[in-house]
Write an enzyme that holds these catalytic residues in place. Sequence first.
Site, PDB file in Angstrom:
ATOM      1  N   GLU A  31       0.876  -1.165   0.000  1.00 61.26           N
ATOM      2  CA  GLU A  31       0.000   0.000   0.000  1.00 61.26           C
ATOM      3  C   GLU A  31       0.916   1.218   0.000  1.00 61.26           C
ATOM      4  O   GLU A  31       1.808   1.319   0.851  1.00 61.26           O
ATOM      5  CB  GLU A  31      -0.878  -0.014   1.266  1.00 61.26           C
ATOM      6  CG  GLU A  31      -1.864   1.128   1.260  1.00 61.26           C
ATOM      7  CD  GLU A  31      -2.776   1.144   2.476  1.00 61.26           C
ATOM      8  OE1 GLU A  31      -2.751   0.215   3.287  1.00 61.26           O
ATOM      9  OE2 GLU A  31      -3.509   2.154   2.593  1.00 61.26           O
ATOM     10  N   ARG A 256       4.761 -13.358   9.215  1.00 59.61           N
ATOM     11  CA  ARG A 256       5.496 -12.102   9.027  1.00 59.61           C
ATOM     12  C   ARG A 256       6.903 -12.248   9.576  1.00 59.61           C
ATOM     13  O   ARG A 256       7.138 -13.063  10.458  1.00 59.61           O
ATOM     14  CB  ARG A 256       4.854 -10.982   9.862  1.00 59.61           C
ATOM     15  CG  ARG A 256       3.534 -10.511   9.445  1.00 59.61           C
ATOM     16  CD  ARG A 256       3.037  -9.513  10.482  1.00 59.61           C
ATOM     17  NE  ARG A 256       3.503  -8.175  10.198  1.00 59.61           N
ATOM     18  CZ  ARG A 256       2.906  -7.357   9.341  1.00 59.61           C
ATOM     19  NH1 ARG A 256       1.845  -7.744   8.685  1.00 59.61           N
ATOM     20  NH2 ARG A 256       3.366  -6.149   9.132  1.00 59.61           N
ATOM     21  N   LYS A 266       4.612   0.525   9.539  1.00 66.30           N
ATOM     22  CA  LYS A 266       4.729   1.765   8.773  1.00 66.30           C
ATOM     23  C   LYS A 266       4.182   2.944   9.559  1.00 66.30           C
ATOM     24  O   LYS A 266       4.708   4.043   9.515  1.00 66.30           O
ATOM     25  CB  LYS A 266       3.952   1.630   7.460  1.00 66.30           C
ATOM     26  CG  LYS A 266       4.796   1.109   6.325  1.00 66.30           C
ATOM     27  CD  LYS A 266       4.053   1.242   5.008  1.00 66.30           C
ATOM     28  CE  LYS A 266       3.346  -0.055   4.677  1.00 66.30           C
ATOM     29  NZ  LYS A 266       2.540  -0.018   3.480  1.00 66.30           N
TER      30      LYS A 266
HETATM   31  P1  ATP Z   1       2.771  -2.364   8.037  1.00 62.40           P
HETATM   32  O1  ATP Z   1       1.983  -3.133   9.045  1.00 62.40           O
HETATM   33  O2  ATP Z   1       4.209  -2.264   8.326  1.00 62.40           O
HETATM   34  O3  ATP Z   1       2.184  -1.031   7.706  1.00 62.40           O
HETATM   35  P2  ATP Z   1       1.463  -3.518   5.870  1.00 62.40           P
HETATM   36  O4  ATP Z   1       1.136  -4.939   5.932  1.00 62.40           O
HETATM   37  O5  ATP Z   1       0.357  -2.596   6.124  1.00 62.40           O
HETATM   38  O6  ATP Z   1       2.722  -3.247   6.740  1.00 62.40           O
HETATM   39  P3  ATP Z   1       1.590  -3.378   3.059  1.00 62.40           P
HETATM   40  O7  ATP Z   1       2.082  -2.285   2.221  1.00 62.40           O
HETATM   41  O8  ATP Z   1       0.156  -3.676   3.069  1.00 62.40           O
HETATM   42  O9  ATP Z   1       2.102  -3.087   4.505  1.00 62.40           O
HETATM   43  O10 ATP Z   1       2.428  -4.689   2.789  1.00 62.40           O
HETATM   44  C1  ATP Z   1       2.662  -5.239   1.526  1.00 62.40           C
HETATM   45  C2  ATP Z   1       2.895  -6.703   1.695  1.00 62.40           C
HETATM   46  O11 ATP Z   1       3.999  -6.929   2.543  1.00 62.40           O
HETATM   47  C3  ATP Z   1       1.693  -7.369   2.345  1.00 62.40           C
HETATM   48  O12 ATP Z   1       1.407  -8.569   1.648  1.00 62.40           O
HETATM   49  C4  ATP Z   1       2.152  -7.640   3.734  1.00 62.40           C
HETATM   50  O13 ATP Z   1       1.548  -8.798   4.227  1.00 62.40           O
HETATM   51  C5  ATP Z   1       3.654  -7.826   3.550  1.00 62.40           C
HETATM   52  N1  ATP Z   1       4.360  -7.527   4.782  1.00 62.40           N
HETATM   53  C6  ATP Z   1       4.279  -6.407   5.533  1.00 62.40           C
HETATM   54  N2  ATP Z   1       5.028  -6.518   6.644  1.00 62.40           N
HETATM   55  C7  ATP Z   1       5.615  -7.735   6.589  1.00 62.40           C
HETATM   56  C8  ATP Z   1       6.508  -8.448   7.444  1.00 62.40           C
HETATM   57  N3  ATP Z   1       6.956  -7.917   8.576  1.00 62.40           N
HETATM   58  N4  ATP Z   1       6.901  -9.676   7.067  1.00 62.40           N
HETATM   59  C9  ATP Z   1       6.472 -10.212   5.906  1.00 62.40           C
HETATM   60  N5  ATP Z   1       5.625  -9.605   5.073  1.00 62.40           N
HETATM   61  C10 ATP Z   1       5.202  -8.377   5.390  1.00 62.40           C
HETATM   62 MG    MG Z   2      -1.407  -3.764   4.653  1.00 59.51          MG
END
Ligand code: ATP
Ligand code: MG
Length: 541
Positions: A31, A256, A266
Amino acid sequence: MAEAENFIQDIIDADLAAGKVAAIQTRFPPEPNGYLHIGHAKSMFVNFGTALKYNGKCNLFFDDTNPSKEKTEYVDAIRRDIAWLGYRWENEVYASDFFDKIYAYAEQLITAGKAFVCDLSAEEIREARGTLTEPGKESPYRTRTPEENLKLFREMKAGKYADGEKCLRAKIDMASPNINLRDPVIYRILRATHHRTGDTWCIYPMYDYAHPICDFLQGVTHSLCTLEFEDHRPLYDWVGIELGFAPKPRQIEFARLNLTNLVMSKRYLKKLVEEGSVHGWDDPRMPTLAGLRNRGIPAEAIKDFCSRIGVAKAQSECEISYFEAVVREYLNLHAPRAMAVLEPLKLTITNYEGSEEVDFEINQLSEGAGTRKITFGKTLYIEKGDFSLNPPPKYHRLKLGAYARLKNAYIVRADEAVTDENGEVIEVKCTYFPESHSGSDKSGIKAKGVLHWVNAETCIDAELRQYDHLLRNADYAGQDFSERINLDSEHIFQAKAEPYLAQAPEGTAFQLMRTGYYKTCKEGGMSVLSEIVSLKDNFNK
Ligand code: ATP
Ligand code: MG
């Protein structure tokens, strides 16, 4: 077919064997609401890596259904970071590319009696949702006819209603044990300027509804995501089944990446940037890919780390020291050696005149790296901590009357310490032994300690920066990020360094002998040596 390396590949192998899919396609779905972090590197490793393994494709899919938080700045940063890691996406796709189709599918659900316009407020919907042990209450608007729903939904789109006044909900099951299936909201009214579609839309689809549609429209066969989406899978499947997707993309969840001493949200990283607690998204202490790059961590080491920790279904936390060990291992093999002193102490060799060139091994572990010349002389700098007037037992560095070797040069004996008015040692006067040259030592003198040094005549001034983890250990002060944040985590030294370090291309990683791995850069004409990773495991320092 190569052997499966993880449970995801087991599932894909089975799908291929059963003829459910022919070619494999995945997507990496950030995102654009912030910068990517090392957790995303794992997601990329899984998504791009799986596609590579099966000669398939992986798209870069921007999940931009939440216009109030998304920015083009983030889109650009995300692209740059993925490219830096060396991954190549097949197509760059945005959820917003599909807004028309996502909308059309919603009308299809309405027509089929599978979605309804609801007038309850977000608050009322939450209250009626029930709990894990109690079923929810059906909305009084649930029985609207498809015709009425279609009319209202079109009016929502046309801007007839205020934000939040109505929404579109899937009609599934208010008694489902899975709360995500209790008539979830799939469209909301929101007047926000979208970073790509501007003000074209005042209704936006919800992530859980849009994601399976976008996956299908891109041709994604396996939608790989993290475990928090496991409970959302029934909704993902519901959308695919109701809309008759064939082949229906399959969602698979993995754990994760969590690392100790790192914040990996983030939202929280953004807070650190906005409050000025760090220098920016690319501050070398940040776990963002931009920060790691700026820190000097090689992309290869990050990928190697992701590959070594593996892909599992079970949640776990990885020690930051393990990540650092992988980085250190890479740099040990690849980084040229050099010398710099953090806290310079003048060392004068009373019986030496002039100067000479001595050989210095560039990297003994890298075949063919060879040697280079460094200039030895009468006045040098050594590390303040390498001389002691009151040495503890077993002190093998320099002390009065004792011997130590100057790396790649001679053995010296400390004869006299010059102190200032506070009793601080400001200079050590030494005798050197001409017979003791490294590589051809015939002096017969035993010197246990080997000290790094720089030549006072030729050295440069450099600002040397060391870093602690941004987050203290979990046992430090509770679990809350804000209580653990270590704002005093950047330490600056006015160092003296070999001139060689200023000639290297900016961003070169060096092993500063006995000090650590450092990256060179210039800031306003000043040479900066910035710590990548310490030489030894300083996890508990
Ligand atoms: P955050 O919680 O840090 O804001 P997010 O999941 O909202 O992360 P996205 O931009 O939606 O961030 O993530 C893109 C992809 O990366 C998603 O498929 C998410 O599941 C994956 N992702 C995010 N954080 C991790 C992590 N710590 N380990 C593995 N995959 C991750
Ligand atoms: Mg997300």
